[in-house]
Design a protein around this motif. Sequence first.
Motif, PDB file in Angstrom:
ATOM      1  N   ASP A  94       0.831  -1.201   0.000  1.00  0.00           N
ATOM      2  CA  ASP A  94       0.000   0.000   0.000  1.00  0.00           C
ATOM      3  C   ASP A  94       0.869   1.256   0.000  1.00  0.00           C
ATOM      4  O   ASP A  94       2.022   1.231   0.429  1.00  0.00           O
ATOM      5  CB  ASP A  94      -0.897   0.031   1.243  1.00  0.00           C
ATOM      6  CG  ASP A  94      -1.961  -1.048   1.222  1.00  0.00           C
ATOM      7  OD1 ASP A  94      -2.373  -1.447   0.111  1.00  0.00           O
ATOM      8  OD2 ASP A  94      -2.383  -1.491   2.307  1.00  0.00           O
ATOM      9  N   ASP A  95       0.289   2.358  -0.469  1.00  0.00           N
ATOM     10  CA  ASP A  95       0.981   3.640  -0.385  1.00  0.00           C
ATOM     11  C   ASP A  95       1.304   3.941   1.074  1.00  0.00           C
ATOM     12  O   ASP A  95       0.540   3.612   1.986  1.00  0.00           O
ATOM     13  CB  ASP A  95       0.088   4.768  -0.927  1.00  0.00           C
ATOM     14  CG  ASP A  95       0.119   4.856  -2.438  1.00  0.00           C
ATOM     15  OD1 ASP A  95       0.690   3.954  -3.070  1.00  0.00           O
ATOM     16  OD2 ASP A  95      -0.450   5.822  -2.983  1.00  0.00           O
ATOM     17  N   HIS A 132       1.575   5.196  -5.392  1.00  0.00           N
ATOM     18  CA  HIS A 132       0.940   4.520  -6.527  1.00  0.00           C
ATOM     19  C   HIS A 132       0.607   5.542  -7.613  1.00  0.00           C
ATOM     20  O   HIS A 132       0.016   6.582  -7.345  1.00  0.00           O
ATOM     21  CB  HIS A 132      -0.341   3.833  -6.047  1.00  0.00           C
ATOM     22  CG  HIS A 132      -1.131   3.168  -7.128  1.00  0.00           C
ATOM     23  ND1 HIS A 132      -0.862   1.892  -7.559  1.00  0.00           N
ATOM     24  CD2 HIS A 132      -2.180   3.608  -7.869  1.00  0.00           C
ATOM     25  CE1 HIS A 132      -1.729   1.557  -8.506  1.00  0.00           C
ATOM     26  NE2 HIS A 132      -2.531   2.585  -8.723  1.00  0.00           N
TER      27      HIS A 132
END
Length: 285
Positions: A94-95, A132
């Motif tokens: 995930d970011d 992302h």
Amino acid sequence: MSGAMSHVDQSVLSQIAEAIGKIGTEQYTTCLAKILQSNTSYDSLFISAFFKNSPPEQLYSNLSPMDEKRSIAPYFVNAYLLDPWYLRFLDGIDDGVYRLAEHVADEFTHSEYYCNYYAKTALRDEMGVFIHINDEASLVLSLGRRSQNHDKVTNDKAFLDDIFDCTRAMCRQHWPLIKVGEGAIIGSFNTRVRALVDRFGSETLSEREHEIVQLILQGHSGKSMARMLGVSPETVKVFRKRIHHKLNIHSQGELFSRLLASLTMITSDHVGDPLVLLRQNPKKQ
């Protein structure tokens, strides 16, 4: 920006405002580096574009010429294939802001990736900021510390977390669309190399032995592998002895050398275990 921004003062806001004004220009990355480094203990910034089907590409670096020579050149040749950041990206991380020490195998400092590559970079600590961009690509801002400056270490992640939303928004504006520099040919090659790394030893070892080899290359200890595989540490030791016997090696260093040597021998039509090529050419071992 996220949270209560307890680590963001007026001077930081002024730096951010300056960076926003430079988005789309060559000065933006310098302004970004100033924000990230002047408010943390880190002394270098390296920005990469990670692609699912192509090798990583360098977007920015303020490393010294010496550090670039020992860090960047070997990384893009083949070291990235075992880079914890690159592997996390492929896993769909995930970011966010991550400290490398908290996201590696428990014996990372004894892994061959560390001994043969990472230790030579002279990095004492590293933080990764993942952003992302689209389904195929992400930005990775790697903040490194090579000095012994520990004055701000305890607040590093808190500060980077506080400004993450702003950092991500600015970077997405500056790099709205990341394209692979050399096109699909490099992409397909990299996909194949990554697959060959995953298949290393698959035609020579049993399924369990092959699984353990992959974990060894990632830096997992015997205890860590035992937990992941649901077996005892003694069982892992037995499998490692079998692996050493089958591959005629005596250490993890030799295992890593076998992997790199086999990758240098891959041909355009080879899709199986790269170790087979090496065993067919014993002089290369």
